[in-house]
Design an enzyme around this catalytic site. Structure first.
Site, short mmCIF file in Angstrom:
data_model
loop_
_atom_site.label_atom_id
_atom_site.label_comp_id
_atom_site.label_asym_id
_atom_site.label_seq_id
_atom_site.Cartn_x
_atom_site.Cartn_y
_atom_site.Cartn_z
N ASP A 1 -72.94 -29.04 35.21
CA ASP A 1 -72.50 -30.34 34.70
C ASP A 1 -73.66 -31.15 34.11
OD1 ASP A 1 -69.95 -29.73 35.28
OD2 ASP A 1 -69.60 -31.29 36.75
N ASP B 1 -67.18 -52.72 -11.30
CA ASP B 1 -67.33 -51.31 -10.97
C ASP B 1 -66.42 -50.91 -9.82
OD1 ASP B 1 -68.74 -48.78 -11.36
OD2 ASP B 1 -69.40 -49.12 -9.31
N GLY C 1 -67.35 -45.77 -9.90
CA GLY C 1 -66.34 -46.04 -10.92
C GLY C 1 -66.77 -45.70 -12.32
N LEU C 2 -67.99 -46.05 -12.66
CA LEU C 2 -68.47 -45.80 -14.00
C LEU C 2 -68.50 -44.31 -14.27
CD1 LEU C 2 -69.51 -47.17 -16.50
CD2 LEU C 2 -71.83 -46.96 -15.58
#
Lengths: 544, 428
Positions: A36, A282, A417-418
């Site tokens: 353990d 953007d 985005g661009l």
């Protein structure tokens, strides 16, 4: 019995270890078999702690079982006390020791140690890690603070400066280290003093002082909710209910704290960039990106609000493995108009993600792997996490800087985005399409799988001269799911040459989905050959 | 010169009769379930179903790291409170889970029910369950069982228990034809190297346990000579002997010397002339010696301390001291099988401090007092010791990396040199 490959949470004694390891001056004696101790490496490797967790294991073996495991436990407690001289001792059993019923609490009490000994009852066959952490913290707070509880009816005396405790940060907590200073900064702006931060960095003596504060800030309800309720009952301390993850939640949190503390709400927004970043043009392409969210209840619910209100995503799925918070998850899911998913079976989560086909997954380490397999962008928002999510840099989720971190972390896996716009515009351009490698790699250094090595001719030639591409496996979507007609097994759908050519004009990163949708559309309508018309019919059908 | 004479055996005192410090207390070791993580990669059509608790599942997930996501062939049937209510119910539940599993994974030919601490303590009879399920799924799937529990097994002993469970399944070799069985999971690249060397030595046929496929278990009979490739195979050796096989005693194939002696021991049983042995071994041994020479500069004279982990510690200490000139401080092992390690012990420098078992706090005290140049330990201890200023080598890597044979000798040495090089390089 439950069949499990992956578990979102460990057993409850791991939760207890997270509390003990977070604190100073606490030692945990765990009645447990050999092996353990594996749990130590979660702290030394994943969280990269430089000290061993303050845990002593009794390490009983098969030959001990017939004999005196109880005595083994007593000796381990005495040894640990002698060696580590803690201010308080936690004692308990792991799952196997629970079965042999040695009563660690009773055994430890008989030893008459001069420090508080806190017995932990952690039912390993019913409960899990977060519950174990919550219970352990609650028991420790009670053991240390109960002697200072004022008699009923005592009126709270308020000092000139309002004071609070910060409750909940633990060892192995997702970004707990960095959330705390962010929240401290918010409190400082309000002119509120911090009395004790616990369990992270606190000693049992600090827990005894918890009652000196006017109220409590609960950062992680999974861990600190129970302790905060007890403190409210015992010391009359109200506690916060809003977790400051995201801009809106941070504002609401500040308002809640100000109201509790009786001060005017104020935030130093100087470095907050998420709102402007999100409004900048953007980010327009982020609008209604379909996002699936899964994690612990606190982070999942907070993420859903940020996703929908602050980044403009559309939440298409919301779920959690925190069964204790089922009510809260269901309420949040209803607010977002989706079905809640409350499960600790990752196969169910995987199924849901595959069915929903989101454009972004926010989840745990497990969802990261599911998303990778399905070719879907993903960011991690919740434990369990792996070593890379205990970063060296400051990386909170809460407060002002936390919001900035969320924006970067979630947007990064999506294409900017661009970039997306350019790819769409120039998809037929001879050197800016998915068949050609980036120019900084010489344009032909890394052929995409399925395209073959672009020939010199192909490089020079106009797009029309490009070799007819693309088994669908080119795209990540297709690599993951099966876009072919084999889905139904009954109707084989063929692509007409025109439609196939038109499909190529769709940017590669959404082409797999378009192919799949069109085929499904055709199959459902019994269309054997996909024409240009079918393609656009399907597009219209699935457009949102 | 016979290759066998290249290393002195018990004529030199060594550590054959050296006293061993036996300790008990907290052990910072893995349980035998961890063996699943490499065994499932080795036996490609086997599935390992642990019958245990959430802790067992959590351990496997922590030990397997990212491997858990590549459609792994292991899982845990997590016992819950309903199972603890009554044993009959528990067996029904197990049958249900196994049925679901086999339906989901029709490619599985061999299923291991792996016992854990909880299943052992509640005395769930997994051997009967295995028989029952074997009958039900016969002939498509064979179901076996072994225990990987922490109360019975330490780390690599899980492999021992698994292989011992396979031995009764091995087909009988007709007649008394002589064959060599190499026992212990090895990387495939190492197996292939050994196959080529044995062919050059005129030793054959050579088979491996475990085999890469469950259906291709090697045959066994009175003509089988087996040689251990790993030091932790106590029960497997006993089971093989019960089926008539005879062990070839040898040091383990770590380093040039160990590999030479290991191959030679087998070749001598096959009656290969010394000259042919020397000739067959020379190219690879020379290459390995040259590669080791370059790393030796960095390790020579450095002291090393072994915490117990895998039972590989004694052969590793022998390699590091004799071939790389390292100084041994304490060599800890979880379990010391005197007979299987007799050749190794004889080769250790006289006076080496040996310890078996563990009381981790006391052992840490000894380690701090020794201030070794490098400490070999588990991942629970490594970073804390580094933070105290010690250089460490985490030990599990020695189980997952191909380290046996000539062409891996330098890789093995490099594993110990790298942390020292790194410590010397870092200027922050």
């Amino acid at each position: 019995m439950q069949l499990a490959v992956w578990t979102y949470e460990g057993p409850p004694h791991i939760g207890a270890m997270r509390i003990a390891t977070a604190m100073e001056g606490v030692h945990y004696v765990l009645h447990a078999p050999q092996g353990d101790t594996y749990a130590d490496l979660l702290f030394t490797m994943i969280e990269r702690r430089s000290k061993r967790p303050p845990v002593t294991y009794t390490t009983f073996q098969a030959q001990d079982l017939g004999g005196d495991t109880a005595n083994l436990f007593r000796e381990a407690v005495l040894d640990a006390y002698e060696r580590f001289r803690p201010q308080a001792l936690l004692v308990g059993a792991s799952c196997t020791a629970e079965l042999i019923q040695d009563d660690p609490g009773g055994l430890a009490k008989t030893l008459g140690l001069p420090i508080p000994v806190v017995p932990l009852e952690l039912p390993a066959y019913q409960r899990k890690e977060n519950w174990g952490a919550s219970e352990t913290f609650y028991q420790l707070v009670r053991a240390c603070a109960a002697p200072h509880v004022p008699p009923p009816g005592t009126r709270r005396l308020r000092g000139a400066v309002p004071r609070c405790n910060i409750l909940g940060p633990t060892a192995l907590g997702f970004r707990h280290r960095d959330d705390v200073p962010e929240v401290e900064r918010l409190l400082e702006t309000l002119g509120i003093e911090v009395n004790v931060i616990a369990p992270m960095g606190a000693t049992p003596a600090d827990l005894a002082r918890l009652g000196d504060a006017d109220f409590n800030v609960v950062l992680y309800p999974e861990v600190a909710g129970q302790a905060a309720s007890w403190l409210k009952r015992s010391f009359g301390q109200p506690f916060t209910t809003i977790v400051p993850i995201g801009v809106g939640a941070t504002k609401d949190f500040v308002a809640e704290v100000a109201q509790i503390a009786g001060v005017a709400a104020a935030t130093a927004n100087g470095t907050l960039r998420l709102p402007w970043y999100s409004r900048s043009v953007d980010s327009t392409y982020l609008t209604n990106k379909r996002v699936f969210i899964f994690g612990d209840a606190t982070h999942a619910i907070a993420a859903a609000r940020v996703a929908s209100q602050e980044l403009g995503f559309q939440v298409v799925g919301l779920g959690s493995y925190s069964r204790e918070f089922g009510r809260e998850i269901r309420a949040a899911a209803t607010a977002h108009g989706v079905e809640p998913l409350i499960t600790d079976d990752y196969l169910e989560v995987e199924q849901q993600i595959a069915a929903l086909q989101p454009e972004l997954v926010l989840g745990t380490q497990m969802e990261r792997h599911v998303a990778k397999r399905l070719g879907i962008p993903c960011a991690v928002i919740s434990a369990p996490v792996h070593v890379q999510d205990f970063p060296a840099r400051h990386s909170p989720q809460m407060g002002i800087e936390g919001a900035n971190v969320l924006f970067d972390t979630w947007v990064h896996p999506l294409m900017m985005g661009l970039e997306e716009h350019l790819l769409g515009m120039f998809r037929e351009d001879f050197e800016f399409n998915d068949g050609v490698s980036p120019s900084h790699l010489g344009g032909h250094a890394m052929p995409r799988p399925g395209h073959g090595a672009p020939s010199e001719l192909g490089k020079e030639a106009a797009p029309a001269a490009q070799p007819l591409p693309a088994p669908a496996a080119v795209t990540p979507h297709a690599a993951a799911g099966d876009p072919s007609a084999a889905v139904t097994g009954t109707l084989v759908v063929a692509w007409g040459a025109d439609a196939e050519k038109e499909l190529k004009k769709i940017p590669f990163f959404v082409r797999g989905k378009a192919r799949r949708n069109t085929e499904r559309f055709a199959q459902e309508r019994g269309i054997g050959t996909i024409t240009l018309e079918t393609l656009y019919d399907a597009k219209a059908h699935y457009s949102r | 010169m016979s290759a066998a004479a290249a290393f002195p055996v018990s004529s030199v005192p060594g550590c054959g009769d050296a006293p061993v410090l036996r300790e008990r207390g907290q052990r910072e070791v893995f349980c035998g379930l961890t063996g699943i993580v490499w065994l499932h990669r080795k036996i490609q059509d086997a599935f390992f179903l642990v019958v245990g608790s959430r802790t067992c599942a959590h351990l496997l997930q922590s030990a397997a790291g990212v491997m858990i996501f590549a459609e792994p062939r292991f899982a845990t049937a997590i016992i819950d409170e309903r199972d603890l209510a009554g044993l009959a119910d528990c067996n029904d539940e197990l049958d249900r889970v196994v049925t679901r599993l086999i339906e989901r994974r029709p490619d599985i030919k061999l299923l291991f029910l792996v016992g854990s601490c909880p299943s052992e303590v509640i005395k769930l009879d997994l051997s009967r369950a295995a028989q029952r399920l074997s009958r039900r799924f016969s002939p498509g799937v064979r179901v076996l069982n072994y225990s990987g529990s922490g109360i019975e097994t330490t780390f690599t002993q899980g492999e021992d228990a698994c292989l011992a469970a396979l031995v009764p399944e091995m087909p009988a070799e007709p007649g008394t034809a002589r064959s060599l069985l190499v026992v212990g999971a090895l990387a495939e690249v190492v197996e292939d190297q050994f196959l080529r060397l044995f062919a050059a030595l005129g030793v054959g046929p050579v088979r491996f346990l475990p085999s890469r496929r469950a259906a291709e278990l090697p045959p066994i009979g009175p003509g089988t000579r087996y040689i251990l490739a790993q030091p932790f195979l106590n029960d497997t050796a006993r089971a093989l002997e019960a089926r008539g096989a005879t062990r070839i005693a040898a040091p383990f194939p770590l380093g040039v010397e160990g590999t030479t002696a290991w191959l030679t021991a087998a070749a001598e049983v096959w009656g290969t002339p010394a000259a042919r042995i020397a000739e067959a071994i020379a190219p690879a041994a020379t290459r390995a010696r040259a590669a080791l020479g370059r790393i030796k500069e960095r390790l020579q004279g450095k002291s090393i301390f072994f915490f117990p982990d895998s039972q590989l510690e004694i052969p590793l200490a022998r390699f590091l001291s004799r071939e790389l000139g390292m100084k041994l401080t304490e060599v800890g092992t979880p379990y010391l099988h005197k007979q299987h390690l007799a050749e190794e012990l004889a080769m250790l420098p006289e006076g080496t401090m040996l310890s078996e078992g563990q009381h981790v706090e006391r052992q840490l005290d000894r380690c701090r007092a020794e201030k070794p140049d490098i400490a070999v330990c588990g991942l629970g201890l490594a970073n804390p010791l580094e933070a105290e200023g010690m250089t460490t080598k985490w030990s599990i890597e020695l189980v997952f990396t191909p380290i046996q044979g000539f062409d891996q000798a330098a890789d093995l040495a490099e594993l110990f040199a790298r942390p020292l090089v790194r410590r010397a390089k870092l200027m922050v």
